[in-house]
Design a protein around this motif. Structure first.
Motif, PDB file in Angstrom:
ATOM      1  N   ALA A  71      -8.776  14.439  -5.098  1.00  0.00           N
ATOM      2  CA  ALA A  71      -7.165  14.441  -5.170  1.00  0.00           C
ATOM      3  C   ALA A  71      -6.818  13.320  -3.900  1.00  0.00           C
ATOM      4  CB  ALA A  71      -6.634  15.648  -4.725  1.00  0.00           C
ATOM      5  N   TYR A  72      -7.468  13.184  -3.193  1.00  0.00           N
ATOM      6  CA  TYR A  72      -7.082  12.289  -1.993  1.00  0.00           C
ATOM      7  C   TYR A  72      -7.352  10.739  -2.226  1.00  0.00           C
ATOM      8  CZ  TYR A  72      -6.531  10.600   2.691  1.00  0.00           C
ATOM      9  OH  TYR A  72      -5.982   9.866   3.967  1.00  0.00           O
ATOM     10  N   ARG A  73      -8.406  10.776  -3.207  1.00  0.00           N
ATOM     11  CA  ARG A  73      -8.913   9.463  -3.869  1.00  0.00           C
ATOM     12  C   ARG A  73      -7.875   9.094  -4.813  1.00  0.00           C
ATOM     13  NH1 ARG A  73     -15.328   9.778  -5.268  1.00  0.00           N
ATOM     14  NH2 ARG A  73     -16.060  10.353  -2.976  1.00  0.00           N
ATOM     15  N   ALA A  74      -7.349  10.047  -5.615  1.00  0.00           N
ATOM     16  CA  ALA A  74      -6.425   9.725  -6.607  1.00  0.00           C
ATOM     17  C   ALA A  74      -5.042   9.551  -6.187  1.00  0.00           C
ATOM     18  CB  ALA A  74      -6.611  10.781  -7.768  1.00  0.00           C
ATOM     19  N   CYS A  75      -4.841   9.579  -4.727  1.00  0.00           N
ATOM     20  CA  CYS A  75      -3.274   9.258  -4.327  1.00  0.00           C
ATOM     21  C   CYS A  75      -3.250   7.624  -4.152  1.00  0.00           C
ATOM     22  CB  CYS A  75      -3.190   9.977  -3.176  1.00  0.00           C
ATOM     23  SG  CYS A  75      -2.965  11.647  -3.209  1.00  0.00           S
ATOM     24  N   ASP A  76      -1.725   7.394  -4.117  1.00  0.00           N
ATOM     25  CA  ASP A  76      -1.634   6.175  -4.084  1.00  0.00           C
ATOM     26  C   ASP A  76      -1.850   5.763  -2.440  1.00  0.00           C
ATOM     27  OD1 ASP A  76      -0.772   5.273  -6.521  1.00  0.00           O
ATOM     28  OD2 ASP A  76       1.180   5.852  -6.331  1.00  0.00           O
ATOM     29  N   ALA A  77      -1.984   4.478  -2.028  1.00  0.00           N
ATOM     30  CA  ALA A  77      -2.442   4.103  -0.952  1.00  0.00           C
ATOM     31  C   ALA A  77      -1.001   3.920  -0.089  1.00  0.00           C
ATOM     32  CB  ALA A  77      -3.271   3.000  -0.766  1.00  0.00           C
ATOM     33  N   SER A  78      -0.038   3.450  -0.845  1.00  0.00           N
ATOM     34  CA  SER A  78       1.489   3.027  -0.097  1.00  0.00           C
ATOM     35  C   SER A  78       1.984   4.602   0.377  1.00  0.00           C
ATOM     36  CB  SER A  78       2.185   2.310  -1.064  1.00  0.00           C
ATOM     37  OG  SER A  78       2.848   3.170  -1.924  1.00  0.00           O
ATOM     38  N   PRO A  79       2.439   4.256   1.588  1.00  0.00           N
ATOM     39  CA  PRO A  79       2.919   5.575   2.166  1.00  0.00           C
ATOM     40  C   PRO A  79       4.417   5.848   1.620  1.00  0.00           C
ATOM     41  CG  PRO A  79       2.727   3.935   3.857  1.00  0.00           C
ATOM     42  CD  PRO A  79       2.040   3.320   2.529  1.00  0.00           C
ATOM     43  N   SER A  80       5.151   4.691   0.930  1.00  0.00           N
ATOM     44  CA  SER A  80       6.375   5.031   0.542  1.00  0.00           C
ATOM     45  C   SER A  80       6.410   5.735  -0.851  1.00  0.00           C
ATOM     46  CB  SER A  80       7.272   3.575   0.354  1.00  0.00           C
ATOM     47  OG  SER A  80       6.211   2.910  -0.663  1.00  0.00           O
ATOM     48  N   SER A  81       5.243   5.854  -1.551  1.00  0.00           N
ATOM     49  CA  SER A  81       5.125   6.522  -2.861  1.00  0.00           C
ATOM     50  C   SER A  81       5.426   7.931  -2.914  1.00  0.00           C
ATOM     51  CB  SER A  81       3.640   5.957  -3.486  1.00  0.00           C
ATOM     52  OG  SER A  81       3.390   6.784  -4.616  1.00  0.00           O
ATOM     53  N   THR A  82       5.763   8.440  -4.000  1.00  0.00           N
ATOM     54  CA  THR A  82       5.884   9.784  -3.981  1.00  0.00           C
ATOM     55  C   THR A  82       4.432  10.505  -4.000  1.00  0.00           C
ATOM     56  OG1 THR A  82       7.993   9.546  -5.337  1.00  0.00           O
ATOM     57  CG2 THR A  82       6.851  11.671  -5.385  1.00  0.00           C
ATOM     58  N   TYR A  83       3.648   9.954  -4.709  1.00  0.00           N
ATOM     59  CA  TYR A  83       2.120  10.518  -4.701  1.00  0.00           C
ATOM     60  C   TYR A  83       1.124   9.814  -3.755  1.00  0.00           C
ATOM     61  CZ  TYR A  83       3.938  11.307  -9.358  1.00  0.00           C
ATOM     62  OH  TYR A  83       4.658  11.814 -10.260  1.00  0.00           O
ATOM     63  N   SER A  84       1.832   9.720  -2.512  1.00  0.00           N
ATOM     64  CA  SER A  84       1.011   9.260  -1.247  1.00  0.00           C
ATOM     65  C   SER A  84       0.107  10.228  -0.749  1.00  0.00           C
ATOM     66  CB  SER A  84       1.935   8.716  -0.114  1.00  0.00           C
ATOM     67  OG  SER A  84       2.704   9.590   0.502  1.00  0.00           O
ATOM     68  N   ARG A  85      -0.555   9.600   0.236  1.00  0.00           N
ATOM     69  CA  ARG A  85      -1.793  10.732   0.681  1.00  0.00           C
ATOM     70  C   ARG A  85      -1.107  11.359   1.713  1.00  0.00           C
ATOM     71  NH1 ARG A  85      -6.426   6.109   1.160  1.00  0.00           N
ATOM     72  NH2 ARG A  85      -7.226   6.332  -0.971  1.00  0.00           N
ATOM     73  N   THR A  86       0.021  11.175   2.504  1.00  0.00           N
ATOM     74  CA  THR A  86       0.670  11.950   3.338  1.00  0.00           C
ATOM     75  C   THR A  86       1.308  13.013   2.708  1.00  0.00           C
ATOM     76  OG1 THR A  86       0.988   9.998   4.787  1.00  0.00           O
ATOM     77  CG2 THR A  86       2.277  11.509   5.188  1.00  0.00           C
ATOM     78  N   ASN A  87       2.004  12.744   1.600  1.00  0.00           N
ATOM     79  CA  ASN A  87       2.593  13.699   0.885  1.00  0.00           C
ATOM     80  C   ASN A  87       1.719  14.800   0.264  1.00  0.00           C
ATOM     81  OD1 ASN A  87       5.346  12.526   1.443  1.00  0.00           O
ATOM     82  ND2 ASN A  87       5.645  11.609  -0.681  1.00  0.00           N
ATOM     83  N   TYR A  88       0.839  13.937  -0.358  1.00  0.00           N
ATOM     84  CA  TYR A  88      -0.520  15.325  -0.937  1.00  0.00           C
ATOM     85  C   TYR A  88      -0.685  16.092   0.331  1.00  0.00           C
ATOM     86  CZ  TYR A  88      -4.611  17.494  -2.229  1.00  0.00           C
ATOM     87  OH  TYR A  88      -5.626  18.153  -2.153  1.00  0.00           O
ATOM     88  N   PHE A  89      -1.161  15.516   1.483  1.00  0.00           N
ATOM     89  CA  PHE A  89      -1.802  16.468   2.359  1.00  0.00           C
ATOM     90  C   PHE A  89      -0.511  17.308   3.051  1.00  0.00           C
ATOM     91  CE2 PHE A  89      -2.259  17.372   6.985  1.00  0.00           C
ATOM     92  CZ  PHE A  89      -3.650  17.774   7.231  1.00  0.00           C
ATOM     93  N   PHE A  90       0.526  16.972   3.149  1.00  0.00           N
ATOM     94  CA  PHE A  90       1.661  17.761   3.516  1.00  0.00           C
ATOM     95  C   PHE A  90       1.970  18.930   2.702  1.00  0.00           C
ATOM     96  CE2 PHE A  90       6.104  19.056   3.155  1.00  0.00           C
ATOM     97  CZ  PHE A  90       6.272  19.651   4.538  1.00  0.00           C
TER      98      PHE A  90
END
Length: 116
Positions: A71-90
């Motif tokens: 899932a982390y690999r599939a996330c967008d790299a940009s932090p402003s995206s809804t599907y960002s890694r930060t949002n996934y982790f949270f």
């Protein structure tokens, strides 16, 4: 990078599927028909329950880690995206901690009270 990935025996998905099957097979040891104290004696029954518990939790955590990595690999790299890694982790941590650690024990006690 390429040398290691070309020498893999199993893909991440195949490894996760094997872990899930191991967890299901280990859960059979928890059935009272197999781990009865009367049939096996208290020491063997305790050993079977502990072995099942160890396999189930270890394979469950490994499977969870593999799925988090995919899932982390599939996330967008940009932090402003809804599907960002930060949002996934949270969201992942919030759902796991609220669902499993808060609601899980309450649901387990309710089911035990309801069905014995």
């Amino acid at each position: 990078g390429n040398i290691m990935s070309s020498r893999r025996w199993l893909s991440n998905i195949q490894f996760m599927q094997i872990l899930a099957c191991m967890s299901c097979l280990a859960s059979v040891l928890l059935f009272p028909q197999l781990s009865s104290r009367k049939a096996l004696g208290p020491r063997v029954a305790c050993a079977m329950i502990l072995a099942a518990d160890a396999v189930i939790f270890a394979t469950g955590y490994l499977s969870n880690g593999i799925m988090d990595g995919i899932a982390y690999r599939a996330c967008d790299a940009s932090p402003s995206s809804t599907y960002s890694r930060t949002n996934y982790f949270f969201l992942s941590e919030a759902i796991q901690n609220l669902g499993a650690r808060l609601i899980g024990p309450v649901a387990a006690r309710w089911l035990l009270e309801l069905h014995g």
